[in-house]
Design a protein around this motif. Structure first.
Motif, PDB file in Angstrom:
ATOM      1  N   ASP A 170    -111.908  74.735   5.863  1.00 58.25           N
ATOM      2  CA  ASP A 170    -110.698  74.004   6.220  1.00 58.25           C
ATOM      3  C   ASP A 170    -109.581  74.385   5.239  1.00 58.25           C
ATOM      4  OD1 ASP A 170    -108.688  72.105   6.693  1.00 58.25           O
ATOM      5  OD2 ASP A 170    -110.132  70.598   7.319  1.00 58.25           O
ATOM      6  N   ALA A 171    -108.488  74.909   5.782  1.00 57.64           N
ATOM      7  CA  ALA A 171    -107.381  75.355   4.937  1.00 57.64           C
ATOM      8  C   ALA A 171    -106.697  74.204   4.215  1.00 57.64           C
ATOM      9  CB  ALA A 171    -106.361  76.123   5.787  1.00 57.64           C
ATOM     10  N   ASN A 172    -106.882  72.972   4.697  1.00 56.52           N
ATOM     11  CA  ASN A 172    -106.262  71.819   4.041  1.00 56.52           C
ATOM     12  C   ASN A 172    -106.949  71.457   2.728  1.00 56.52           C
ATOM     13  OD1 ASN A 172    -104.355  71.353   6.087  1.00 56.52           O
ATOM     14  ND2 ASN A 172    -105.863  70.233   7.301  1.00 56.52           N
ATOM     15  N   PHE A 173    -108.165  71.958   2.551  1.00 58.16           N
ATOM     16  CA  PHE A 173    -108.950  71.561   1.378  1.00 58.16           C
ATOM     17  C   PHE A 173    -108.850  72.621   0.285  1.00 58.16           C
ATOM     18  CE2 PHE A 173    -113.119  71.327  -0.881  1.00 58.16           C
ATOM     19  CZ  PHE A 173    -112.900  70.115  -1.502  1.00 58.16           C
ATOM     20  N   PRO A 174    -108.483  72.264  -0.949  1.00 55.83           N
ATOM     21  CA  PRO A 174    -108.247  73.250  -2.010  1.00 55.83           C
ATOM     22  C   PRO A 174    -109.503  73.814  -2.657  1.00 55.83           C
ATOM     23  CG  PRO A 174    -107.857  71.047  -2.845  1.00 55.83           C
ATOM     24  CD  PRO A 174    -108.126  70.895  -1.378  1.00 55.83           C
ATOM     25  N   GLY A 175    -110.657  73.206  -2.449  1.00 60.13           N
ATOM     26  CA  GLY A 175    -111.890  73.712  -3.040  1.00 60.13           C
ATOM     27  C   GLY A 175    -112.508  72.737  -4.017  1.00 60.13           C
ATOM     28  N   PHE A 176    -113.813  72.917  -4.274  1.00 61.22           N
ATOM     29  CA  PHE A 176    -114.531  72.041  -5.193  1.00 61.22           C
ATOM     30  C   PHE A 176    -115.361  72.875  -6.153  1.00 61.22           C
ATOM     31  CE2 PHE A 176    -117.713  72.789  -1.890  1.00 61.22           C
ATOM     32  CZ  PHE A 176    -118.874  72.980  -2.628  1.00 61.22           C
ATOM     33  N   VAL A 177    -115.754  72.261  -7.247  1.00 60.07           N
ATOM     34  CA  VAL A 177    -116.757  72.824  -8.132  1.00 60.07           C
ATOM     35  C   VAL A 177    -117.746  71.711  -8.459  1.00 60.07           C
ATOM     36  CG1 VAL A 177    -115.375  72.360 -10.213  1.00 60.07           C
ATOM     37  CG2 VAL A 177    -117.242  74.034 -10.288  1.00 60.07           C
ATOM     38  N   ASP A 178    -119.038  71.995  -8.316  1.00 63.92           N
ATOM     39  CA  ASP A 178    -120.100  71.039  -8.639  1.00 63.92           C
ATOM     40  C   ASP A 178    -120.672  71.449  -9.990  1.00 63.92           C
ATOM     41  OD1 ASP A 178    -122.147  69.227  -8.712  1.00 63.92           O
ATOM     42  OD2 ASP A 178    -123.257  70.044  -7.013  1.00 63.92           O
ATOM     43  N   VAL A 179    -120.309  70.709 -11.043  1.00 61.74           N
ATOM     44  CA  VAL A 179    -120.757  71.059 -12.386  1.00 61.74           C
ATOM     45  C   VAL A 179    -122.175  70.536 -12.575  1.00 61.74           C
ATOM     46  CG1 VAL A 179    -118.369  70.960 -13.195  1.00 61.74           C
ATOM     47  CG2 VAL A 179    -119.834  68.975 -13.519  1.00 61.74           C
ATOM     48  N   ALA A 180    -123.032  71.317 -13.247  1.00 61.91           N
ATOM     49  CA  ALA A 180    -124.451  70.971 -13.392  1.00 61.91           C
ATOM     50  C   ALA A 180    -125.032  70.677 -12.018  1.00 61.91           C
ATOM     51  CB  ALA A 180    -124.630  69.778 -14.334  1.00 61.91           C
ATOM     52  N   CYS A 181    -124.943  71.676 -11.128  1.00 58.82           N
ATOM     53  CA  CYS A 181    -125.247  71.465  -9.713  1.00 58.82           C
ATOM     54  C   CYS A 181    -126.730  71.296  -9.426  1.00 58.82           C
ATOM     55  CB  CYS A 181    -124.674  72.607  -8.877  1.00 58.82           C
ATOM     56  SG  CYS A 181    -125.387  74.226  -9.248  1.00 58.82           S
ATOM     57  N   GLY A 182    -127.604  71.519 -10.397  1.00 59.11           N
ATOM     58  CA  GLY A 182    -129.034  71.265 -10.208  1.00 59.11           C
ATOM     59  C   GLY A 182    -129.637  72.062  -9.074  1.00 59.11           C
ATOM     60  N   ASN A 183    -130.261  71.383  -8.118  1.00 56.61           N
ATOM     61  CA  ASN A 183    -130.964  72.070  -7.033  1.00 56.61           C
ATOM     62  C   ASN A 183    -130.037  72.715  -6.009  1.00 56.61           C
ATOM     63  OD1 ASN A 183    -130.196  69.915  -5.196  1.00 56.61           O
ATOM     64  ND2 ASN A 183    -131.797  68.698  -6.174  1.00 56.61           N
ATOM     65  N   GLY A 184    -128.754  72.467  -6.089  1.00 58.68           N
ATOM     66  CA  GLY A 184    -127.791  73.132  -5.220  1.00 58.68           C
ATOM     67  C   GLY A 184    -127.649  72.549  -3.834  1.00 58.68           C
ATOM     68  N   VAL A 185    -128.352  71.468  -3.524  1.00 56.61           N
ATOM     69  CA  VAL A 185    -128.294  70.888  -2.182  1.00 56.61           C
ATOM     70  C   VAL A 185    -126.887  70.415  -1.844  1.00 56.61           C
ATOM     71  CG1 VAL A 185    -129.079  68.957  -0.748  1.00 56.61           C
ATOM     72  CG2 VAL A 185    -130.726  70.267  -2.091  1.00 56.61           C
ATOM     73  N   LEU A 186    -126.217  69.797  -2.799  1.00 56.13           N
ATOM     74  CA  LEU A 186    -124.869  69.291  -2.551  1.00 56.13           C
ATOM     75  C   LEU A 186    -123.922  70.438  -2.196  1.00 56.13           C
ATOM     76  CD1 LEU A 186    -123.239  66.638  -2.588  1.00 56.13           C
ATOM     77  CD2 LEU A 186    -122.684  67.109  -4.965  1.00 56.13           C
ATOM     78  N   VAL A 187    -123.994  71.529  -2.948  1.00 63.80           N
ATOM     79  CA  VAL A 187    -123.153  72.691  -2.664  1.00 63.80           C
ATOM     80  C   VAL A 187    -123.484  73.261  -1.291  1.00 63.80           C
ATOM     81  CG1 VAL A 187    -122.560  75.044  -3.389  1.00 63.80           C
ATOM     82  CG2 VAL A 187    -122.857  73.245  -5.102  1.00 63.80           C
ATOM     83  N   TYR A 188    -124.758  73.383  -0.998  1.00 68.92           N
ATOM     84  CA  TYR A 188    -125.215  73.943   0.279  1.00 68.92           C
ATOM     85  C   TYR A 188    -124.646  73.169   1.463  1.00 68.92           C
ATOM     86  CZ  TYR A 188    -128.492  74.202   4.233  1.00 68.92           C
ATOM     87  OH  TYR A 188    -129.050  74.283   5.485  1.00 68.92           O
ATOM     88  N   VAL A 189    -124.805  71.841   1.462  1.00 67.56           N
ATOM     89  CA  VAL A 189    -124.372  71.046   2.602  1.00 67.56           C
ATOM     90  C   VAL A 189    -122.841  71.059   2.720  1.00 67.56           C
ATOM     91  CG1 VAL A 189    -124.437  68.770   3.699  1.00 67.56           C
ATOM     92  CG2 VAL A 189    -126.431  69.604   2.456  1.00 67.56           C
ATOM     93  N   LEU A 190    -122.138  70.993   1.596  1.00 71.64           N
ATOM     94  CA  LEU A 190    -120.675  71.028   1.654  1.00 71.64           C
ATOM     95  C   LEU A 190    -120.171  72.353   2.216  1.00 71.64           C
ATOM     96  CD1 LEU A 190    -119.726  69.240  -1.699  1.00 71.64           C
ATOM     97  CD2 LEU A 190    -119.336  68.395   0.632  1.00 71.64           C
ATOM     98  N   LEU A 191    -120.789  73.449   1.810  1.00 74.19           N
ATOM     99  CA  LEU A 191    -120.401  74.755   2.356  1.00 74.19           C
ATOM    100  C   LEU A 191    -120.706  74.819   3.854  1.00 74.19           C
ATOM    101  CD1 LEU A 191    -121.629  77.167  -0.472  1.00 74.19           C
ATOM    102  CD2 LEU A 191    -119.271  76.586   0.072  1.00 74.19           C
ATOM    103  N   MET A 192    -121.869  74.333   4.241  1.00 82.07           N
ATOM    104  CA  MET A 192    -122.245  74.346   5.651  1.00 82.07           C
ATOM    105  C   MET A 192    -121.301  73.483   6.482  1.00 82.07           C
ATOM    106  SD  MET A 192    -124.881  76.348   6.089  1.00 82.07           S
ATOM    107  CE  MET A 192    -125.611  75.824   7.629  1.00 82.07           C
ATOM    108  N   GLU A 193    -120.760  72.448   5.868  1.00 83.56           N
ATOM    109  CA  GLU A 193    -119.851  71.554   6.574  1.00 83.56           C
ATOM    110  C   GLU A 193    -118.413  72.061   6.589  1.00 83.56           C
ATOM    111  OE1 GLU A 193    -120.494  68.406   8.291  1.00 83.56           O
ATOM    112  OE2 GLU A 193    -122.346  69.571   8.327  1.00 83.56           O
ATOM    113  N   GLY A 194    -118.172  73.203   5.940  1.00 85.76           N
ATOM    114  CA  GLY A 194    -116.854  73.826   6.044  1.00 85.76           C
ATOM    115  C   GLY A 194    -115.899  73.530   4.914  1.00 85.76           C
ATOM    116  N   TYR A 195    -116.431  73.270   3.707  1.00 83.85           N
ATOM    117  CA  TYR A 195    -115.586  73.025   2.539  1.00 83.85           C
ATOM    118  C   TYR A 195    -115.863  74.113   1.514  1.00 83.85           C
ATOM    119  CZ  TYR A 195    -115.213  68.475   4.755  1.00 83.85           C
ATOM    120  OH  TYR A 195    -115.003  67.476   5.670  1.00 83.85           O
ATOM    121  N   LYS A 196    -114.856  74.880   1.147  1.00 80.06           N
ATOM    122  CA  LYS A 196    -115.074  75.961   0.197  1.00 80.06           C
ATOM    123  C   LYS A 196    -115.276  75.402  -1.202  1.00 80.06           C
ATOM    124  CE  LYS A 196    -110.138  76.841  -0.673  1.00 80.06           C
ATOM    125  NZ  LYS A 196    -109.060  77.846  -0.583  1.00 80.06           N
ATOM    126  N   GLY A 197    -116.123  76.091  -1.974  1.00 76.96           N
ATOM    127  CA  GLY A 197    -116.388  75.656  -3.328  1.00 76.96           C
ATOM    128  C   GLY A 197    -117.598  76.363  -3.896  1.00 76.96           C
TER     129      GLY A 197
END
Length: 636
Positions: free
Chosen positions: A342-369
């Protein structure tokens, strides 16, 4: 460990020990034979209760929307109608959030079909005072359907001529909107109607100027209307006993309030995003991702806890970013793939992302980061290649630390390092990040001093800026001096009380459930340390209790209101200053450095704290412990 929610608070010595079906007797107040054979049981009556009727009424109002407390199969109950016009429908809540700036989604017209309340029955001696219609929302809509239910409240009062006796009565009757018993979902008791009756007899007292509350004795009883020829199975008996037990348990902690939602309502829960928006999104994510993630889980830990917790946090973030940026998930944009951001969203960073599930689902849902952690996890390798590319094995070395360390002192960690200088507007996620928790507002501010990055921190284990374990003192202004107040030991272990006074222990436990009690705890003190650092840096800080399966569920948000306002201006083609340099940025850096220097004094100064941080970082890559699922430098 036993769940305290199931703890028996009744006097079990008064129970018959017989099956409920053998102890049934006609209800003394709800009688309309032969069409309605209401019954109760001595085992469904508890007397000698100290609660005044106002407490029981307040609790009943609270439970109208929080039906999940009585059933693990339910998310909540949406209020569809309130004769007093006090409790809000989901549409009214969205409109209220939009008007207050908590949610910038345009309020949608009420498209809900009108649900008429069931006509109230006449109860001899009682007056009907209120009618509410609610819709019970199941956790798994694929298994259970929602159910409408009408709730009628009645009251009565009896007194003798000398006014030395007064009986106050409160009755709540719940009736499901069904045509037959086959229409009742699994999560609802197989009953035509259910009722709570609370009778309270005031103690006669001499007139006094004392402000002490009314004293007396109360009796709570459960009454119900069975379907004809329907037996009472064991499950129904357990449910009825549990409902009565829960009502008594919750009444003990009910504090009368002016809130229309009842005294048990927590002002920091659902105060950022309406409950139904987050829960509906969570249900969608759970159905879409939970099964495959749990089946393919590669870690040694129990998958369900981590998967469901991260999905719940993702649901909150999706609705949060919808309200802040107008960003929506890929499914709502009809996007052609998970990498269509989504071009409206500026991006995220997940610090100490651990198992990476949060990053995975957010990317799959269309949020860059992207996300980083000090050590790669096994789970990363089961994720899609494009997701793996956004998970980086990197160690965060705060810029204030790298600035004071001589180049020769910087370690060769055989892994990438960085100082947290993220792109402008990046949204920082710090989920149970341990050593990075208190650093979160600092790294967000230092990354873009003129326009500090927005963030959410969900505290977990308590650490100092050096990474060493640390128990912070409670915030100033709390009532202190109690012998049950936790000591400030750095190992994070609270001293036990000197004596075994059970009454004092019970009082201390009740106090722990208040704001002051929470902030005296290690977790509460860590939360408030994070808040105070953020406020010191100029953030407008908000706290919200997240609906996640974890006791460490407090979310600390910084910059949400400012960014929401800026993005609204941006969407209206108005300019937004970049704020990246000049005196404002210099002032922000000065404030951040002042906080770092002060907080590092306990470790001997910034340079000494930097060395401790580096040594802990080295330990991870020397095999000194497996590390946590989340947490940047943890070795335990």
């Amino acid at each position: 460990m036993k769940n305290n929610r199931n703890k028996t608070v009744r006097d079990v010595t008064k129970l018959s020990g017989k099956p409920l079906s053998e102890t049934l007797e006609p209800s003394s107040i709800l009688r309309d034979p032969p069409t309605e054979e209401w019954v109760t049981s001595r085992d469904l009556i508890e007397d000698d209760l100290p609660f005044i009727p106002e407490v029981m009424k307040d609790l009943t109002v609270f439970l109208l929307g929080n039906i999940n407390i009585n059933s693990s199969h339910l998310f909540r109950a949406d209020i569809l109608y309130d004769s007093e016009g006090v409790l809000s429908t989901p549409q009214q809540k969205e409109q209220s959030f939009a008007q207050t700036g908590s949610n910038n989604v345009e309020a949608t017209p009420d498209t809900e079909e009108s649900v008429e309340p069931i006509a109230a029955k006449e109860v001899t001696g009682f007056n009907l005072t209120r009618t509410v219609v609610r819709r019970l929302i199941p956790r798994n809509p694929n298994l259970d359907r929602p159910l409408e239910q009408t709730c009628h409240f009645y009251e009565a009062e009896l007194a003798n001529a000398s006014d030395d006796f007064r009986l106050r009565r409160f009755l709540a009757v719940y009736t499901p909107h069904v045509a037959s018993k086959e229409d009742i979902p699994f999560y609802h008791p197989l009953l035509r109607s259910l009722a709570y009756l609370y009778d309270f007899t005031d103690n006669p007292t001499e007139p006094t100027e004392s402000p002490e509350p009314t004293t007396g004795s109360g009796t709570l009883s459960l009454h119900f209307l069975l379907y004809p020829e329907e037996p009472i199975p064991t499950r129904l008996e357990r449910t009825l006993l549990s409902l009565l037990n829960t009502q008594i348990r919750l009444a003990r902690n009910t504090r009368l309030s002016e809130s229309p939602e009842g005294g048990n309502n927590n002002p920091t829960k659902d105060n950022i995003i309406p409950q139904h928006l987050v829960q509906n999104t969570y249900s969608r994510l759970k159905l879409k991702y939970a099964s495959s993630l749990c089946e393919d889980w590669a870690e040694d830990t129990e998958p369900s806890k981590h998967v469901f917790e991260d999905l719940a946090i993702t649901a909150f973030l999706i609705e949060l970013w919808r309200s802040m940026y107008g960003a929506v998930p890929a499914s709502e944009r009809n996007a052609d793939g998970p990498e269509s951001y989504d071009a409206n969203f500026p991006g995220f960073v997940d610090v100490a992302c651990g198992n990476g599930v949060l990053v995975y689902v957010l990317l799959m849902e269309g949020y860059k980061g992207w996300g980083f952690d000090a050590r790669q996890r096994k789970t990363w390798k089961i994720l899609p290649k494009f997701v793996q590319a956004q998970l980086r094995e990197e160690i965060y070395i705060p810029k204030p630390f790298s600035d004071v360390m001589k180049e020769s002192e910087m370690p060769d960690l055989s892994v990438e390092t960085h100082s947290g200088l993220f792109d402008r507007h990046t949204f920082v996620i710090s989920n149970h990040a341990d050593e990075l928790t208190v650093w979160t507002p600092l790294m967000a501010a230092l990354a873009c001093p003129g326009e500090p990055l927005p963030f959410i921190a969900i505290p977990c284990c308590s650490h100092a800026l050096s990474g060493a374990k640390m128990r912070y003192p409670p915030p100033k202004g709390l009532k202190s001096g109690s012998r049950y107040e936790a000591s400030q030991r750095e190992d994070g272990v609270a001293d036990q009380p000197a004596t075994g006074d059970l009454k004092a222990l019970r009082k201390a436990k009740q106090e722990a459930q208040t704001d002051a009690g929470f902030y005296k705890s290690m977790y509460g003190s860590l939360t408030m340390k994070t808040v105070s650092i953020a406020e010191e840096l100029g953030y407008d800080v908000e706290k919200t209790l997240l609906r996640i399966p974890s006791t460490r569920n407090m979310g600390v948000l910084g910059g949400r209101k400012r960014v929401t306002k800026e993005w609204r201006l941006r969407s209206q083609w108005q300019s937004v200053s970049d704020g990246n340099d000049g005196p404002v940025a210099d002032s922000a850096v000065d404030r951040a450095m002042a906080a770092v220097q002060r907080e590092c004094l306990r470790d001997g100064g910034v340079e000494a704290a930097a060395r401790i941080w580096i040594e802990r970082a080295k330990g991870i890559h020397k095999g000194q412990g497996p590390g946590n699922q989340r947490g940047h430098l943890s070795n335990s």
